[in-house]
Motif scaffolding. Structure first.
Motif, mmCIF file in Angstrom:
data_model
loop_
_atom_site.group_PDB
_atom_site.id
_atom_site.type_symbol
_atom_site.label_atom_id
_atom_site.label_comp_id
_atom_site.label_asym_id
_atom_site.label_seq_id
_atom_site.Cartn_x
_atom_site.Cartn_y
_atom_site.Cartn_z
ATOM 1 N N GLU A 44 0.357 11.489 -9.753
ATOM 2 C CA GLU A 44 1.326 10.842 -10.644
ATOM 3 C C GLU A 44 1.137 9.327 -10.654
ATOM 4 O O GLU A 44 1.208 8.686 -11.714
ATOM 5 C CB GLU A 44 2.748 11.191 -10.204
ATOM 6 N N PHE A 45 0.905 8.762 -9.487
ATOM 7 C CA PHE A 45 0.704 7.316 -9.399
ATOM 8 C C PHE A 45 -0.534 6.889 -10.178
ATOM 9 O O PHE A 45 -0.500 5.928 -10.963
ATOM 10 C CB PHE A 45 0.576 6.905 -7.933
ATOM 11 N N GLY A 148 -11.921 8.300 -0.649
ATOM 12 C CA GLY A 148 -10.686 7.818 -0.052
ATOM 13 C C GLY A 148 -9.904 8.953 0.556
ATOM 14 O O GLY A 148 -10.032 10.105 0.130
ATOM 15 N N VAL A 149 -9.107 8.627 1.583
ATOM 16 C CA VAL A 149 -8.220 9.621 2.191
ATOM 17 C C VAL A 149 -6.798 9.060 2.157
ATOM 18 O O VAL A 149 -6.551 7.928 2.593
ATOM 19 C CB VAL A 149 -8.627 9.952 3.638
ATOM 20 N N TYR A 150 -5.882 9.862 1.620
ATOM 21 C CA TYR A 150 -4.479 9.451 1.489
ATOM 22 C C TYR A 150 -3.622 10.299 2.416
ATOM 23 O O TYR A 150 -3.576 11.524 2.306
ATOM 24 C CB TYR A 150 -4.024 9.622 0.038
ATOM 25 N N HIS A 179 1.484 6.084 2.362
ATOM 26 C CA HIS A 179 2.340 6.182 1.181
ATOM 27 C C HIS A 179 2.789 4.818 0.652
ATOM 28 O O HIS A 179 3.106 4.686 -0.536
ATOM 29 C CB HIS A 179 3.554 7.059 1.482
ATOM 30 N N ASP A 180 2.781 3.783 1.517
ATOM 31 C CA ASP A 180 3.205 2.470 1.040
ATOM 32 C C ASP A 180 2.216 1.860 0.061
ATOM 33 O O ASP A 180 2.550 0.906 -0.653
ATOM 34 C CB ASP A 180 3.420 1.511 2.220
ATOM 35 N N ALA A 181 0.990 2.418 0.014
ATOM 36 C CA ALA A 181 -0.018 1.911 -0.929
ATOM 37 C C ALA A 181 0.266 2.368 -2.360
ATOM 38 O O ALA A 181 -0.325 1.831 -3.308
ATOM 39 C CB ALA A 181 -1.417 2.358 -0.500
ATOM 40 N N LEU A 182 1.148 3.351 -2.532
ATOM 41 C CA LEU A 182 1.477 3.823 -3.892
ATOM 42 C C LEU A 182 2.449 2.835 -4.532
ATOM 43 O O LEU A 182 3.617 3.129 -4.785
ATOM 44 C CB LEU A 182 2.071 5.228 -3.856
ATOM 45 N N ASN A 183 1.915 1.674 -4.779
ATOM 46 C CA ASN A 183 2.672 0.555 -5.322
ATOM 47 C C ASN A 183 1.787 -0.131 -6.350
ATOM 48 O O ASN A 183 0.616 -0.412 -6.072
ATOM 49 C CB ASN A 183 3.048 -0.412 -4.190
ATOM 50 N N SER A 189 -5.969 -1.443 -3.535
ATOM 51 C CA SER A 189 -6.203 -0.897 -2.196
ATOM 52 C C SER A 189 -6.498 0.592 -2.262
ATOM 53 O O SER A 189 -7.083 1.169 -1.336
ATOM 54 C CB SER A 189 -4.987 -1.148 -1.301
ATOM 55 N N ILE A 190 -6.100 1.241 -3.354
ATOM 56 C CA ILE A 190 -6.364 2.670 -3.547
ATOM 57 C C ILE A 190 -7.616 2.885 -4.386
ATOM 58 O O ILE A 190 -8.455 3.737 -4.085
ATOM 59 C CB ILE A 190 -5.164 3.346 -4.238
ATOM 60 N N VAL A 191 -7.723 2.086 -5.447
ATOM 61 C CA VAL A 191 -8.884 2.170 -6.345
ATOM 62 C C VAL A 191 -9.493 0.764 -6.436
ATOM 63 O O VAL A 191 -9.097 -0.032 -7.289
ATOM 64 C CB VAL A 191 -8.485 2.666 -7.745
#
Length: 620
Positions: A44-45, A148-150, A179-183, A189-191
């Protein structure tokens, strides 16, 4: 593969007005196994905040692999994610192994970092090998594929602390996040490449690299209107019809064994059956896949999985969390013959193994090409992956038994073998590929050098020649170094007669000889597509070998078995080369002689064959 790619691009044009997440959210919400909370939150993010040029694939097919999330921008690159909804306080590292503790004890679990790397390696090695070759040429191009690993139930700081006791630290190529990276503010930091418009490593000629991967991530529906040109004769068509039970077909080079297998796979898929097409040669299933794309049937592409046997075992060891028993110093051939399949067989029949018993991998039909390369132990293993429908087809040519396997099991004379009755055979033993001149050559060679099978009959000439004026050229030379020099002369001979480099294949006895030949030709500005691997480096050439490539081609004889090309230039090994003595060498040379569709040039370094080509033309 080209037909599949065109189909997928057309489908892409038709749906470009739709959402960029695959499958759609409606389909995702109806998964039989719902997404975990972490998988859903990450998807979703990404769907909400990634720029529109990025596509998102949730639990894509990927030829049987099931990564959690894959994102793709054809101008930037690809990224693969593994998602874990773990309470990290229950997990500990011990000697690079990962364990979970609960009320009943401490157990080893899958390492999500190694799992996502496994998906990445399969993409490079098998699905977009042209990217692997690009990385070989420029290591910085490795930035085109990231993992990546979440960890959904941890913060990024807690993930960092968790990894401190392991060898994994995370990087810009391999972010480990919580989960704090879903911002929205932390999207990079994720992509890391989210805001890039185009990678410096994507050249205009690379425009189709990632389009090929789209086909694997979301296999298009194949319509019967897309199939072209493949037509079977009555004998071939009879063997291409699905039929439960275990069946064998024995046929000669060029008679259509692979076409039968491709037709049967497509027919099974059109009936909604789950099919495994498995080869021994790692390069060959690409060819089979192309043939399947040309069949006149409607089927879902995801109904067919393509593997080579060694890769199949490797994937299963990874899926079941088993330690791989082979190291660089191991006798790989011997270990693979017994230890690898036997340990895997034990694991999948162990009722206490959760993954084996609860997450069974099953196929309604398994189709084995080049069956003469297989061992009884491998057949027994594959049988365990069949559903109750229990359909297995094995096609083979005993004359191409280059590994000198004991094939008694194929006659149904060993335990657990389910073949019954006579071998299926193709009418008249006719070769549709070999020109009539070469039919006589391979028959003569078989009479002079191969073991005589009482049931063996000569290949029959085809009435329809694919090409006019085939050439037979023979040169005796020693040692091999002198033969390499003659290879340049042979290439010039055919090139000056109008044969395109893409229609020429050099077949050599080993990788070292092949590398020498590659270096000679590329130093003269002639681009080469080859299978040769340097043991000191990580290479992907063997996987990237396919006939649609416009470059001159070079291969070992072993890797080209099952393929065909218009003009073959064969460099035979010396009699003591790589222990290629006696019948093993004879079967190897026979296989090479049967690969040509028109011209054959033999640069012979083995004195036992000196007289065989005495009546052929010479290069000068």
């Amino acid at each position: 593969m080209f037909a599949w790619l065109v189909t997928h691009l057309l489908n892409k044009l038709l749906i470009n007005f739709m959402a960029r997440i695959f499958p759609s959210w409606n389909e995702i919400n109806n998964f039989s196994n719902p997404l975990t909370e972490g998988e859903r939150k990450l998807a979703e993010f990404l769907d909400k905040y990634l720029p529109p040029a990025w596509d998102i694939y949730v639990q894509p097919f990927l030829n049987g692999d099931r990564p959690d999330v894959v994102i793709l921008n054809p101008q930037v690159g690809v990224m693969v994610y593994e998602v874990k909804d773990w309470n990290l306080r229950s997990y500990q590292w011990d000697s690079d192994n990962l364990f979970v503790s609960n009320s009943t004890g401490k157990y080893i679990v899958d390492n999500p970092i190694e799992q996502v790397r496994h998906y990445r390696n399969n993409i490079l090695n098998l699905y977009i090998p042209s990217l692997g070759e690009k990385i070989d040429n420029n290591k910085k191009a490795f930035s085109l594929i990231k993992t990546g690993v979440y960890f959904h139930k941890a913060t990024t700081q807690e993930v960092t602390e968790f990894l401190e006791k392991s060898k994994y630290k995370g990087s810009k190529y391999e972010p480990m996040i919580g989960h704090d990276a879903l911002n929205k503010e932390k999207l990079l930091s994720i992509v890391p490449d989210a805001n890039y418009q185009r990678s410096n490593f994507i050249e205009p000629k690379d425009s189709q690299i990632f389009e090929t991967l789209r086909v694997w991530l979301a296999p298009p529906f194949h319509s019967k209107e897309q199939g072209t040109k493949i037509k079977l004769d009555s004998s071939q068509d009879q063997h291409s019809k699905p039929n439960p039970g275990h069946h064998r077909i024995k046929a000669v080079a060029g008679s259509g064994k692979t076409l039968i297998l491709a037709y049967r796979a497509a027919r099974l898929a059109s009936e909604g059956k789950h099919v495994l097409v498995i080869t021994f040669n790692i390069t060959l299933w690409h060819y089979i896949r192309d043939q399947i794309a040309r069949t006149p049937f409607d089927f879902q592409g995801k109904n067919i999985v393509f593997k080579h046997f060694h890769g199949f075992c490797s994937d299963e060891y990874k899926r079941l969390g088993m330690k791989w028993p082979i190291s660089n110093k191991t006798d790989i051939d011997e270990i693979f013959k017994t230890i690898v399949p036997n340990r895997l067989l034990e694991a999948i029949t162990d009722k206490s193994n959760y993954k084996a018993s609860r997450q069974q991998l099953k196929f309604d039909a398994i189709l084995i090409d080049e069956g003469q390369d297989y061992c009884w132990e491998w057949y027994c293993l594959l049988c365990k992956y069949l559903t109750l429908r229990n359909e297995l087809l094995l096609v083979c040519d005993p004359r191409q038994n280059i590994y000198k396997r004991d094939l008694e099991w194929t006659n149904g004379q060993m335990k657990n073998v389910q073949f019954r009755g006579r071998w299926g055979e193709l009418k008249e033993n006719k070769s549709y590929r070999l020109p009539n001149l070469l039919v006589q050559v391979v028959n003569d060679f078989a009479v002079q050098f191969l073991d005589r099978d009482p049931e063996d009959i000569p290949i029959v000439s085809n009435q329809m020649e694919l090409f006019n004026n085939p050439k037979l050229i023979w040169e005796n030379v020693s040692p091999v170094n002198k033969g390499i020099e003659l290879c340049e002369k042979a290439y010039k001979y055919f090139f000056e007669k109008g044969v395109q480099p893409s229609d020429i294949i050099f077949l050599v006895p080993d990788h070292k000889t092949g590398w020498n030949l590659v270096n000679i030709f590329e130093s003269k500005g002639i681009n080469v597509n080859h299978v040769f691997e340097d043991p000191e480096k990580s290479h992907y050439h063997k996987k990237s070998f396919w006939m649609g490539d416009s470059r001159l081609k070079m291969s070992t004889i072993h890797s080209f078995k099952g393929w065909e090309l218009k003009t073959v230039i064969l460099l035979t090994p010396e009699i003591n080369h790589l222990m290629n003595t006696g019948k093993s060498l004879d079967y190897l040379v026979y296989t090479a002689l049967s690969r040509s569709m028109k011209d054959l040039c033999v640069i012979n370094c083995c004195n036992k064959y000196d007289l065989f080509g005495s009546t052929w033309e010479r290069l000068s």
